[in-house]
Motif scaffolding. Sequence first.
Motif, PDB file in Angstrom:
ATOM      1  N   PHE B 137       9.102 -42.834   2.893  1.00 20.00           N
ATOM      2  CA  PHE B 137       8.139 -43.953   2.190  1.00 20.00           C
ATOM      3  C   PHE B 137       8.582 -44.465   1.258  1.00 20.00           C
ATOM      4  O   PHE B 137       7.608 -45.239   0.740  1.00 20.00           O
ATOM      5  CB  PHE B 137       6.672 -43.118   2.352  1.00 20.00           C
ATOM      6  CG  PHE B 137       5.994 -42.556   3.524  1.00 20.00           C
ATOM      7  CD1 PHE B 137       6.501 -42.955   4.789  1.00 20.00           C
ATOM      8  CD2 PHE B 137       4.965 -41.729   3.527  1.00 20.00           C
ATOM      9  CE1 PHE B 137       5.983 -42.506   6.028  1.00 20.00           C
ATOM     10  CE2 PHE B 137       4.356 -41.288   4.643  1.00 20.00           C
ATOM     11  CZ  PHE B 137       4.924 -41.469   5.855  1.00 20.00           C
ATOM     12  N   ILE B 158       9.009 -40.896  -2.180  1.00 18.63           N
ATOM     13  CA  ILE B 158       7.792 -40.715  -1.439  1.00 18.63           C
ATOM     14  C   ILE B 158       8.089 -40.242   0.050  1.00 18.63           C
ATOM     15  O   ILE B 158       8.774 -41.001   0.742  1.00 18.63           O
ATOM     16  CB  ILE B 158       7.131 -41.934  -1.369  1.00 18.63           C
ATOM     17  CG1 ILE B 158       6.962 -42.245  -2.991  1.00 18.63           C
ATOM     18  CG2 ILE B 158       5.545 -41.730  -0.671  1.00 18.63           C
ATOM     19  CD1 ILE B 158       6.157 -43.721  -3.025  1.00 18.63           C
ATOM     20  N   GLY B 159       7.617 -39.014   0.484  1.00 19.52           N
ATOM     21  CA  GLY B 159       7.873 -38.386   1.729  1.00 19.52           C
ATOM     22  C   GLY B 159       6.447 -37.888   2.407  1.00 19.52           C
ATOM     23  O   GLY B 159       5.561 -37.560   1.315  1.00 19.52           O
ATOM     24  N   LEU B 160       6.274 -37.929   3.591  1.00 16.69           N
ATOM     25  CA  LEU B 160       5.080 -37.387   3.945  1.00 16.69           C
ATOM     26  C   LEU B 160       4.981 -35.929   3.765  1.00 16.69           C
ATOM     27  O   LEU B 160       3.914 -35.473   3.368  1.00 16.69           O
ATOM     28  CB  LEU B 160       5.222 -37.358   5.718  1.00 16.69           C
ATOM     29  CG  LEU B 160       3.975 -36.786   6.494  1.00 16.69           C
ATOM     30  CD1 LEU B 160       2.553 -37.376   6.168  1.00 16.69           C
ATOM     31  CD2 LEU B 160       4.340 -36.866   8.040  1.00 16.69           C
ATOM     32  N   LEU B 161       5.924 -35.125   3.609  1.00 20.18           N
ATOM     33  CA  LEU B 161       5.687 -33.652   3.335  1.00 20.18           C
ATOM     34  C   LEU B 161       5.941 -33.275   2.311  1.00 20.18           C
ATOM     35  O   LEU B 161       5.298 -32.238   1.548  1.00 20.18           O
ATOM     36  CB  LEU B 161       6.803 -33.022   4.215  1.00 20.18           C
ATOM     37  CG  LEU B 161       6.880 -33.146   5.683  1.00 20.18           C
ATOM     38  CD1 LEU B 161       8.088 -32.514   6.492  1.00 20.18           C
ATOM     39  CD2 LEU B 161       5.542 -32.600   6.363  1.00 20.18           C
ATOM     40  N   THR B 162       6.228 -34.289   1.186  1.00 16.49           N
ATOM     41  CA  THR B 162       6.583 -33.913  -0.205  1.00 16.49           C
ATOM     42  C   THR B 162       5.829 -34.503  -1.034  1.00 16.49           C
ATOM     43  O   THR B 162       5.736 -34.844  -2.337  1.00 16.49           O
ATOM     44  CB  THR B 162       8.139 -33.594  -0.680  1.00 16.49           C
ATOM     45  OG1 THR B 162       8.687 -34.846  -0.104  1.00 16.49           O
ATOM     46  CG2 THR B 162       8.856 -32.606   0.108  1.00 16.49           C
ATOM     47  N   GLY B 163       5.292 -35.563  -0.589  1.00 17.78           N
ATOM     48  CA  GLY B 163       4.269 -36.614  -1.469  1.00 17.78           C
ATOM     49  C   GLY B 163       5.059 -37.433  -2.310  1.00 17.78           C
ATOM     50  O   GLY B 163       6.354 -37.741  -2.028  1.00 17.78           O
ATOM     51  N   VAL B 164       4.412 -37.787  -3.779  1.00 14.69           N
ATOM     52  CA  VAL B 164       4.869 -38.474  -4.546  1.00 14.69           C
ATOM     53  C   VAL B 164       5.439 -37.810  -5.698  1.00 14.69           C
ATOM     54  O   VAL B 164       5.012 -37.038  -6.667  1.00 14.69           O
ATOM     55  CB  VAL B 164       3.825 -39.471  -5.092  1.00 14.69           C
ATOM     56  CG1 VAL B 164       4.284 -40.480  -6.252  1.00 14.69           C
ATOM     57  CG2 VAL B 164       3.080 -40.363  -4.143  1.00 14.69           C
ATOM     58  N   ILE B 182      14.757 -33.367  -5.404  1.00 13.68           N
ATOM     59  CA  ILE B 182      13.620 -33.333  -6.100  1.00 13.68           C
ATOM     60  C   ILE B 182      13.536 -32.485  -7.342  1.00 13.68           C
ATOM     61  O   ILE B 182      13.799 -31.442  -7.414  1.00 13.68           O
ATOM     62  CB  ILE B 182      12.540 -33.205  -5.368  1.00 13.68           C
ATOM     63  CG1 ILE B 182      12.138 -33.947  -4.054  1.00 13.68           C
ATOM     64  CG2 ILE B 182      11.077 -33.014  -6.062  1.00 13.68           C
ATOM     65  CD1 ILE B 182      11.409 -33.666  -3.126  1.00 13.68           C
ATOM     66  N   PRO B 185       8.296 -31.953  -8.561  1.00  7.42           N
ATOM     67  CA  PRO B 185       7.416 -32.040  -7.470  1.00  7.42           C
ATOM     68  C   PRO B 185       6.163 -32.886  -7.434  1.00  7.42           C
ATOM     69  O   PRO B 185       5.672 -33.083  -8.577  1.00  7.42           O
ATOM     70  CB  PRO B 185       7.124 -30.611  -6.857  1.00  7.42           C
ATOM     71  CG  PRO B 185       7.927 -29.844  -7.961  1.00  7.42           C
ATOM     72  CD  PRO B 185       8.410 -30.475  -8.919  1.00  7.42           C
ATOM     73  N   GLN B 186       5.352 -33.013  -6.388  1.00  6.11           N
ATOM     74  CA  GLN B 186       4.408 -33.929  -6.285  1.00  6.11           C
ATOM     75  C   GLN B 186       3.394 -33.125  -7.167  1.00  6.11           C
ATOM     76  O   GLN B 186       3.211 -32.210  -7.265  1.00  6.11           O
ATOM     77  CB  GLN B 186       3.960 -34.090  -4.806  1.00  6.11           C
ATOM     78  CG  GLN B 186       3.151 -32.813  -4.330  1.00  6.11           C
ATOM     79  CD  GLN B 186       2.654 -33.059  -2.856  1.00  6.11           C
ATOM     80  OE1 GLN B 186       2.682 -34.298  -2.443  1.00  6.11           O
ATOM     81  NE2 GLN B 186       2.163 -31.973  -2.442  1.00  6.11           N
ATOM     82  N   SER B 187       2.309 -34.262  -7.836  1.00  6.26           N
ATOM     83  CA  SER B 187       2.439 -35.694  -7.784  1.00  6.26           C
ATOM     84  C   SER B 187       3.089 -35.952  -9.326  1.00  6.26           C
ATOM     85  O   SER B 187       2.233 -35.684 -10.181  1.00  6.26           O
ATOM     86  CB  SER B 187       1.170 -36.348  -7.596  1.00  6.26           C
ATOM     87  OG  SER B 187       0.433 -35.949  -6.357  1.00  6.26           O
TER      88      SER B 187
END
Lengths: 359, 359
Positions: B137, B158-164, B182, B185-187
């Motif tokens: 994303f 930004i990814g669907l599985l790992t978020g922001v 990474i 990790p999110q967020s």
Amino acid sequence: MSTLKRLKEKVVVTTEMVKPTSRSMKAVGAFNPGAAEFGSEVVLLVRVAEAAAKKRDGYKSSPRFAGEPGRSEIIIDWSDIAREKAVDKKTGRFPFWQWRLNFVSHLRLARLSADGFTLKYLDDKPTFYPECEWESFGVEDCRITPIEGSYYVTYVAIGLLTGVATALAKTDDFKTFKRLGIIFPQSNKDVVLFPEKINGRYYALHRPMPQHSFSEANIQIASSPDLEHWGHTEFLMGTNKEPWSSAKVGAGAPPIKTKDGWLEIYHGVNTRESGGSAGTYSAGALLLDLNNPSRIITRTKHPILIPQMPYEINGYVGHVVFPEGIVRRGDSVIIYSGCADTCVSAVEVSLNDIFNVLK
Amino acid sequence: MSTLKRLKEKVVVTTEMVKPTSRSMKAVGAFNPGAAEFGSEVVLLVRVAEAAAKKRDGYKSSPRFAGEPGRSEIIIDWSDIAREKAVDKKTGRFPFWQWRLNFVSHLRLARLSADGFTLKYLDDKPTFYPECEWESFGVEDCRITPIEGSYYVTYVAIGLLTGVATALAKTDDFKTFKRLGIIFPQSNKDVVLFPEKINGRYYALHRPMPQHSFSEANIQIASSPDLEHWGHTEFLMGTNKEPWSSAKVGAGAPPIKTKDGWLEIYHGVNTRESGGSAGTYSAGALLLDLNNPSRIITRTKHPILIPQMPYEINGYVGHVVFPEGIVRRGDSVIIYSGCADTCVSAVEVSLNDIFNVLK
């Protein structure tokens, strides 16, 4: 859906057994234990939650820790509910005390005999006590992993400024602990360490919670050269399609090595029904590649433990089996769980049975 | 409240200068740049946001990246707004597409001449392009720090599985980049690296966002033996009492070394007025101890830059000065900022002036 046959099970620590930290407090839970073999015994670090012993009409009590390292004491903040209940119109936030819990937690040592089921000793005072700002709202839900002759304890540290983070401590005797700092900043829980290096690196499972969830809570994996510093986070597993773990998943006990892979007992939460109670917590099993633990070999479709006993169904938060420790006993394992946020259980299941449902 | 005198200022990159990645896309922003001296030039890695070039009545467009490493392409997901607008009654969640943005970002190289103000080159295609699941994303808001002869780029992935999350990449030439995974990790956003080791350790400022905020967004500090693995997170600075930074704060440009301390240009967001528009982003300055960067020596009470020029006030998101890069020029510094999520500015201010308001 059939869960595993429980070869033996027992409540090993209850809230009633806990001596409060002071006369102003009372124990409201003894649950969510880390567990490890230590000499010929099994040791637990049990989360003890305490609330104010007395109530005051119209006030909410929010305990916290304050004081010097080694000389902490519990302070209770009283909030006037009528006066402070309004949402702040400017910020749109609820007043801070509404976020605060009416209990606060520390960790207490329990020693079980070699069978893993018989309580020999429960510390009558806190064993691992909050003693810095980032633990001032308590320490919770630890996991214990023996690594290279020492014991590493990952625990949730809650502070006003650093939020809900996971920190690391090291011990050799379960009497003194060396703090190694926050390893996974807020908001992150359910951190478990693998018990040995894999291809020269340490590994951990963790569960960062997104600020705005476009994804659900999921299990991620990170690696480290030294246990204190972590990087290379990757997605491992999200929520499942099966209802028992469709709302949330998180690592449970530290993984144990088997010839077929790393066996991880994790927890899943079912989807909250509209208007219903909070979700049910159950336990499932995952098998990870021995040489590449970020690869899932297989997982159980159905839970291996669901709340079914009265002490798993009824309690401070009912319908909860929350596995956090695992110890091998020949062809079996004993899984140590927090039950209904109220007590600690030990449940023996056969490794063969687990592998049968993993296939 | 008086902000610093701007000795020189210029918009150096605008959205209009950007050639879209493909005919199905159009650029909607060129902003939030990392910046560094590179040879005799100043290089920027500008965040370029692109949206679908065409609209479809009744549909929302959500672009994302898909494909193989090195061969990514943008895919646009179209959501039928009428059919999908309801909240899921069972989960209480909005449908997933409502979380998705209608644009997606990559990074593009700009080269400025030695004066730091004159654009010589802007890449006509993406320079740093999403190429893995956790970037699907988009990649956003990078910072560049020269360390030991290489350039380290921290960026929001930004990814669907790992978020922001915030990830790290390394480059020597701003053409090829080595991904180092990474790191926070999110967020977590607003990660800046210190340019050298301090007492044998690397340091970073980061800004983890809590899941449920009992604290506000605040700046934390972590350390590392190798830049790829991070630990020992501590609180550094929370929101301020002064309105300009009372809602949120985050690190801005990588800290630069001065004889009086590490100079950090950060951003603050004011409290959103009830019913009003989103907050105003301004820049402030912090001075951190040279030998112990987790100690704040002083900070500016008032912002040093506030949105005042038309291009800072009007744009995709108005009233935003978002500093992310800093370059020294004799007794001055040039601060590179994203303005109104639309363009990139360079503003020269005197170091003496900054230190005068820091005292």
